[in-house]
Scaffold this motif. Structure first.
Motif, PDB file in Angstrom:
ATOM      1  N   ALA A  21       0.815  -1.210   0.000  1.00  0.00           N
ATOM      2  CA  ALA A  21       0.000   0.000   0.000  1.00  0.00           C
ATOM      3  C   ALA A  21       0.849   1.261   0.000  1.00  0.00           C
ATOM      4  O   ALA A  21       0.402   2.305  -0.476  1.00  0.00           O
ATOM      5  CB  ALA A  21      -0.937   0.004   1.217  1.00  0.00           C
ATOM      6  N   GLN A  22       2.072   1.196   0.490  1.00  0.00           N
ATOM      7  CA  GLN A  22       2.898   2.392   0.553  1.00  0.00           C
ATOM      8  C   GLN A  22       3.252   2.901  -0.839  1.00  0.00           C
ATOM      9  O   GLN A  22       3.455   4.088  -1.037  1.00  0.00           O
ATOM     10  CB  GLN A  22       4.159   2.154   1.359  1.00  0.00           C
ATOM     11  N   ASP A  23       3.343   2.004  -1.807  1.00  0.00           N
ATOM     12  CA  ASP A  23       3.671   2.433  -3.160  1.00  0.00           C
ATOM     13  C   ASP A  23       2.611   3.373  -3.714  1.00  0.00           C
ATOM     14  O   ASP A  23       2.910   4.261  -4.492  1.00  0.00           O
ATOM     15  CB  ASP A  23       3.839   1.216  -4.077  1.00  0.00           C
ATOM     16  N   ALA A  24       1.346   3.169  -3.314  1.00  0.00           N
ATOM     17  CA  ALA A  24       0.260   3.967  -3.844  1.00  0.00           C
ATOM     18  C   ALA A  24      -0.010   5.217  -3.026  1.00  0.00           C
ATOM     19  O   ALA A  24      -0.375   6.244  -3.573  1.00  0.00           O
ATOM     20  CB  ALA A  24      -1.009   3.114  -3.906  1.00  0.00           C
ATOM     21  N   GLU A  25       0.129   5.160  -1.737  1.00  0.00           N
ATOM     22  CA  GLU A  25      -0.242   6.267  -0.871  1.00  0.00           C
ATOM     23  C   GLU A  25       0.878   6.583   0.120  1.00  0.00           C
ATOM     24  O   GLU A  25       1.419   5.680   0.754  1.00  0.00           O
ATOM     25  CB  GLU A  25      -1.502   5.913  -0.069  1.00  0.00           C
ATOM     26  N   PRO A  26       1.215   7.855   0.305  1.00  0.00           N
ATOM     27  CA  PRO A  26       2.191   8.196   1.352  1.00  0.00           C
ATOM     28  C   PRO A  26       1.573   7.968   2.735  1.00  0.00           C
ATOM     29  O   PRO A  26       0.353   7.976   2.882  1.00  0.00           O
ATOM     30  CB  PRO A  26       2.472   9.683   1.099  1.00  0.00           C
ATOM     31  N   PHE A  27       2.403   7.769   3.724  1.00  0.00           N
ATOM     32  CA  PHE A  27       1.993   7.587   5.125  1.00  0.00           C
ATOM     33  C   PHE A  27       1.145   6.337   5.334  1.00  0.00           C
ATOM     34  O   PHE A  27       0.272   6.318   6.192  1.00  0.00           O
ATOM     35  CB  PHE A  27       1.239   8.825   5.653  1.00  0.00           C
ATOM     36  N   GLU A  64      -6.631   6.229   2.347  1.00  0.00           N
ATOM     37  CA  GLU A  64      -6.499   6.732   0.988  1.00  0.00           C
ATOM     38  C   GLU A  64      -7.001   8.152   0.955  1.00  0.00           C
ATOM     39  O   GLU A  64      -7.641   8.618   1.899  1.00  0.00           O
ATOM     40  CB  GLU A  64      -7.244   5.852  -0.010  1.00  0.00           C
ATOM     41  N   GLY A  65      -6.677   8.843  -0.111  1.00  0.00           N
ATOM     42  CA  GLY A  65      -7.017  10.257  -0.156  1.00  0.00           C
ATOM     43  C   GLY A  65      -6.221  10.991   0.906  1.00  0.00           C
ATOM     44  O   GLY A  65      -5.030  10.767   1.071  1.00  0.00           O
ATOM     45  N   LYS A  66      -6.864  11.832   1.679  1.00  0.00           N
ATOM     46  CA  LYS A  66      -6.185  12.603   2.725  1.00  0.00           C
ATOM     47  C   LYS A  66      -6.292  11.960   4.108  1.00  0.00           C
ATOM     48  O   LYS A  66      -5.619  12.390   5.037  1.00  0.00           O
ATOM     49  CB  LYS A  66      -6.739  14.015   2.761  1.00  0.00           C
ATOM     50  N   GLY A 105      -4.505   3.886  18.972  1.00  0.00           N
ATOM     51  CA  GLY A 105      -4.791   4.166  17.577  1.00  0.00           C
ATOM     52  C   GLY A 105      -4.434   5.602  17.237  1.00  0.00           C
ATOM     53  O   GLY A 105      -4.258   6.437  18.124  1.00  0.00           O
ATOM     54  N   ARG A 106      -4.346   5.860  15.944  1.00  0.00           N
ATOM     55  CA  ARG A 106      -4.085   7.221  15.503  1.00  0.00           C
ATOM     56  C   ARG A 106      -4.845   7.500  14.218  1.00  0.00           C
ATOM     57  O   ARG A 106      -5.106   6.589  13.428  1.00  0.00           O
ATOM     58  CB  ARG A 106      -2.601   7.511  15.374  1.00  0.00           C
ATOM     59  N   VAL A 107      -5.206   8.752  14.033  1.00  0.00           N
ATOM     60  CA  VAL A 107      -5.920   9.206  12.844  1.00  0.00           C
ATOM     61  C   VAL A 107      -5.184  10.431  12.334  1.00  0.00           C
ATOM     62  O   VAL A 107      -4.832  11.321  13.119  1.00  0.00           O
ATOM     63  CB  VAL A 107      -7.391   9.564  13.172  1.00  0.00           C
ATOM     64  N   GLY A 108      -4.946  10.463  11.020  1.00  0.00           N
ATOM     65  CA  GLY A 108      -4.197  11.571  10.457  1.00  0.00           C
ATOM     66  C   GLY A 108      -4.832  12.163   9.217  1.00  0.00           C
ATOM     67  O   GLY A 108      -5.673  11.532   8.570  1.00  0.00           O
ATOM     68  N   VAL A 110      -3.466  14.047   5.691  1.00  0.00           N
ATOM     69  CA  VAL A 110      -2.313  14.380   4.864  1.00  0.00           C
ATOM     70  C   VAL A 110      -2.449  15.828   4.416  1.00  0.00           C
ATOM     71  O   VAL A 110      -3.413  16.191   3.731  1.00  0.00           O
ATOM     72  CB  VAL A 110      -2.209  13.431   3.651  1.00  0.00           C
ATOM     73  N   LEU A 111      -1.522  16.674   4.829  1.00  0.00           N
ATOM     74  CA  LEU A 111      -1.549  18.090   4.469  1.00  0.00           C
ATOM     75  C   LEU A 111      -0.936  18.335   3.100  1.00  0.00           C
ATOM     76  O   LEU A 111      -1.379  19.208   2.357  1.00  0.00           O
ATOM     77  CB  LEU A 111      -0.808  18.912   5.532  1.00  0.00           C
ATOM     78  N   ASN A 112       0.115  17.577   2.784  1.00  0.00           N
ATOM     79  CA  ASN A 112       0.713  17.571   1.454  1.00  0.00           C
ATOM     80  C   ASN A 112       1.444  16.238   1.327  1.00  0.00           C
ATOM     81  O   ASN A 112       1.517  15.492   2.302  1.00  0.00           O
ATOM     82  CB  ASN A 112       1.611  18.805   1.222  1.00  0.00           C
ATOM     83  N   PRO A 113       1.988  15.872   0.177  1.00  0.00           N
ATOM     84  CA  PRO A 113       2.583  14.544   0.027  1.00  0.00           C
ATOM     85  C   PRO A 113       3.707  14.212   1.008  1.00  0.00           C
ATOM     86  O   PRO A 113       4.059  13.054   1.166  1.00  0.00           O
ATOM     87  CB  PRO A 113       3.098  14.541  -1.416  1.00  0.00           C
ATOM     88  N   SER A 114       4.262  15.224   1.675  1.00  0.00           N
ATOM     89  CA  SER A 114       5.361  14.968   2.608  1.00  0.00           C
ATOM     90  C   SER A 114       5.019  15.246   4.066  1.00  0.00           C
ATOM     91  O   SER A 114       5.856  15.028   4.933  1.00  0.00           O
ATOM     92  CB  SER A 114       6.577  15.831   2.237  1.00  0.00           C
ATOM     93  N   LEU A 115       3.810  15.729   4.381  1.00  0.00           N
ATOM     94  CA  LEU A 115       3.497  16.144   5.746  1.00  0.00           C
ATOM     95  C   LEU A 115       2.100  15.699   6.159  1.00  0.00           C
ATOM     96  O   LEU A 115       1.131  15.932   5.431  1.00  0.00           O
ATOM     97  CB  LEU A 115       3.606  17.669   5.861  1.00  0.00           C
TER      98      LEU A 115
END
Length: 192
Positions: A21-27, A64-66, A105-108, A110-115
């Motif tokens: 899954a990491q190949d498709a989505e960051p984090f 997926e997504g943000k 657990g954690r919920v995040g 994605v603000l941009n592809p690196s953060l």
């Protein structure tokens, strides 16, 4: 001891999971980090105590997504310890904080592809040891104690994705009933 064995087993399972899954989505996918930072408590009757927290964590995130969501297991130690004289007496109390185990657990988002900005919540179990010593008695110390306290942890942070490597900065609050701890940590790790 069974709790520690369960955490270690779950940690190994997380690390062994495939990370396609990491190949498709960051984090997304499994990660392992080493962490360190400031550990502080001011909830006891003595002066506030501050020390250094150190340890490691394993995390597995999906999404997926943000949106990202995942589980985390962590084991840390602390250098936080101190003594104080109990009000108006010569009785001296010393406390030392030891290992701390956390599962949650954690919920995040994605603000941009690196953060990514994330929040976390879960169960924590901390060990403390200490003594009470009255210099007017022959025994020294008069009383020793060691115990584990159950509690909950809330926290949040930022994670920076540097390709296969990651950097996290995090604040967390842990409540054990009688003791409350505030920690600020920085973690460096690898995502699989």
């Amino acid at each position: 001891m069974r709790l520690i064995a369960s955490i270690l087993t779950a940690s190994l399972a997380v690390v062994a999971l495939p990370a396609a899954a990491q190949d498709a989505e960051p984090f997304t996918g499994a990660s392992v980090v080493a962490l360190g930072g400031i550990d502080h408590t001011s909830s006891g009757p003595g002066d506030p105590l501050t020390g250094f927290v150190y340890g490691g964590a394993v995390t597995y995130d999906l999404g997926e997504g943000k949106l990202r969501y995942g589980v985390e297991a962590e084991a840390t130690g602390s250098t936080m310890d101190g003594c104080y004289t109990m009000g108006g007496t010569a009785v001296r109390s010393c406390t030392s904080f030891g290992r701390d185990l956390y599962v949650g657990g954690r919920v995040g988002v994605v603000l941009n592809p690196s953060l990514m900005l994330y929040g976390k919540a879960g169960y924590t179990n901390a060990r403390a040891t200490g003594t009470f010593d009255d210099p007017s008695t022959a025994a020294s110390p008069d009383l020793r104690f060691e115990g584990n306290d159950d509690g909950y942890r809330l926290g949040g942070g930022l994670e920076y994705d540097a390709g296969k490597f990651l950097i996290r900065t995090e604040y967390r609050y842990s409540d054990y009933g009688a003791d409350r701890r505030h920690q600020g940590t920085v973690a460096v790790g690898v995502r699989f």
